[in-house]
Write a protein that holds these residues in place. Structure first.
Motif, PDB file in Angstrom:
ATOM      1  N   THR A  36       0.795  -1.231   0.000  1.00 26.90           N
ATOM      2  CA  THR A  36       0.000   0.000   0.000  1.00 26.90           C
ATOM      3  C   THR A  36       0.827   1.282   0.000  1.00 26.90           C
ATOM      4  OG1 THR A  36      -0.110   0.197   2.410  1.00 26.90           O
ATOM      5  CG2 THR A  36      -1.806  -1.172   1.335  1.00 26.90           C
ATOM      6  N   ASP A  50     -11.033   6.912  11.189  1.00 23.30           N
ATOM      7  CA  ASP A  50     -12.212   6.201  10.703  1.00 23.30           C
ATOM      8  C   ASP A  50     -13.008   5.556  11.839  1.00 23.30           C
ATOM      9  OD1 ASP A  50     -13.866   5.174   8.504  1.00 23.30           O
ATOM     10  OD2 ASP A  50     -13.010   3.220   9.011  1.00 23.30           O
ATOM     11  N   LEU A  85      -3.679  12.423   2.131  1.00 20.52           N
ATOM     12  CA  LEU A  85      -4.348  11.384   2.916  1.00 20.52           C
ATOM     13  C   LEU A  85      -5.267  11.983   3.978  1.00 20.52           C
ATOM     14  CD1 LEU A  85      -1.282   9.012   3.401  1.00 20.52           C
ATOM     15  CD2 LEU A  85      -3.236   8.631   1.883  1.00 20.52           C
ATOM     16  N   THR A 102      -9.289  12.205   4.085  1.00 20.33           N
ATOM     17  CA  THR A 102      -9.746  12.587   2.750  1.00 20.33           C
ATOM     18  C   THR A 102     -10.254  11.351   2.009  1.00 20.33           C
ATOM     19  OG1 THR A 102      -7.588  12.196   1.767  1.00 20.33           O
ATOM     20  CG2 THR A 102      -8.008  14.430   2.628  1.00 20.33           C
ATOM     21  N   THR A 103     -10.813  11.551   0.843  1.00 17.91           N
ATOM     22  CA  THR A 103     -11.246  10.394   0.042  1.00 17.91           C
ATOM     23  C   THR A 103     -10.043   9.556  -0.359  1.00 17.91           C
ATOM     24  OG1 THR A 103     -11.278  11.766  -1.955  1.00 17.91           O
ATOM     25  CG2 THR A 103     -13.372  11.457  -0.827  1.00 17.91           C
ATOM     26  N   VAL A 104      -8.908  10.202  -0.614  1.00 15.59           N
ATOM     27  CA  VAL A 104      -7.673   9.465  -0.931  1.00 15.59           C
ATOM     28  C   VAL A 104      -7.253   8.634   0.283  1.00 15.59           C
ATOM     29  CG1 VAL A 104      -5.208   9.704  -1.500  1.00 15.59           C
ATOM     30  CG2 VAL A 104      -6.901  11.140  -2.662  1.00 15.59           C
ATOM     31  N   LYS A 106      -9.179   7.598   2.812  1.00 15.30           N
ATOM     32  CA  LYS A 106     -10.166   6.534   3.056  1.00 15.30           C
ATOM     33  C   LYS A 106      -9.967   5.383   2.083  1.00 15.30           C
ATOM     34  CE  LYS A 106     -14.016   4.909   4.962  1.00 15.30           C
ATOM     35  NZ  LYS A 106     -13.844   3.481   5.113  1.00 15.30           N
ATOM     36  N   SER A 107      -9.671   5.697   0.844  1.00 14.75           N
ATOM     37  CA  SER A 107      -9.417   4.661  -0.159  1.00 14.75           C
ATOM     38  C   SER A 107      -8.157   3.864   0.197  1.00 14.75           C
ATOM     39  CB  SER A 107      -9.270   5.314  -1.536  1.00 14.75           C
ATOM     40  OG  SER A 107      -8.986   4.360  -2.508  1.00 14.75           O
ATOM     41  N   ALA A 108      -7.103   4.569   0.626  1.00 14.98           N
ATOM     42  CA  ALA A 108      -5.859   3.892   1.033  1.00 14.98           C
ATOM     43  C   ALA A 108      -6.113   2.980   2.227  1.00 14.98           C
ATOM     44  CB  ALA A 108      -4.779   4.924   1.360  1.00 14.98           C
ATOM     45  N   ASP A 110      -9.046   1.623   3.115  1.00 17.53           N
ATOM     46  CA  ASP A 110      -9.870   0.499   2.659  1.00 17.53           C
ATOM     47  C   ASP A 110      -9.038  -0.535   1.910  1.00 17.53           C
ATOM     48  OD1 ASP A 110     -12.085   1.684   3.798  1.00 17.53           O
ATOM     49  OD2 ASP A 110     -12.870   2.480   1.906  1.00 17.53           O
ATOM     50  N   ASP A 111      -8.026  -0.087   1.161  1.00 21.03           N
ATOM     51  CA  ASP A 111      -7.134  -1.010   0.457  1.00 21.03           C
ATOM     52  C   ASP A 111      -6.218  -1.748   1.429  1.00 21.03           C
ATOM     53  OD1 ASP A 111      -8.223  -0.178  -1.963  1.00 21.03           O
ATOM     54  OD2 ASP A 111      -6.530   1.112  -2.492  1.00 21.03           O
TER      55      ASP A 111
END
Length: 147
Positions: A36, A50, A85, A102-104, A106-108, A110-111
């Motif tokens: 990641t 989160d 991030l 951020t959405t970036v 949150k995506s990181a 989630d990955d």
């Protein structure tokens, strides 16, 4: 021998316990970072934002939850902001600062979560017997609020 001193067997047990934890934790973090690009600190911050704050926390609360001093957290957040991030926003009501995933970010996160889960399972949980789990649980409960 003075009761405050540890004998060789006690020292050996302590270093085995500590070494096992560091070894397992290190493998989990290594797999996460390789897949990641997140560091241990990045993941810890994103995860707390989160889970504890539903996406945002006051910077002071975040520092306390990570057991980091304000300076260390501030420097780390600056690096994370550059990578988009997280973002920081001054609070209108007082001198505090809100840290927002951020959405970036949150995506990181989630990955990263399934990679972390798989690594924890592989390097820790799959190694345990039912008796190990019972012993670790009892030890954790017994030592949780001491200190």
């Amino acid at each position: 021998m003075d009761k405050s001193e540890l004998n060789k067997e006690e020292l050996r047990l302590w270093y085995m316990w500590k070494g096992s934890f560091h070894s397992i934790f290190g493998r989990v973090i290594k797999e996460m970072s390789e897949h990641t690009g997140l560091s241990e600190g990045d993941y810890g911050i994103l995860d707390r934002l989160d889970l504890l704050g539903d996406g945002s926390l006051r910077q002071q609360e975040l520092a306390e939850s990570m057991d980091w001093d304000k300076s260390r957290l501030s420097h780390h957040l600056t690096r994370m902001e550059k990578r988009k991030l997280v973002m920081r926003k001054p609070l209108d009501t007082d001198r505090g600062v809100q840290v927002i995933i951020t959405t970036v970010g949150k995506s990181a996160l989630d990955d990263a979560r399934p990679i972390v889960s798989k690594a924890i399972r592989k390097h820790f949980l799959d190694q345990l017997t039912d008796q190990d789990i019972e012993s670790i649980t009892k030890l954790a409960e017994r030592t949780k609020n001491r200190g």
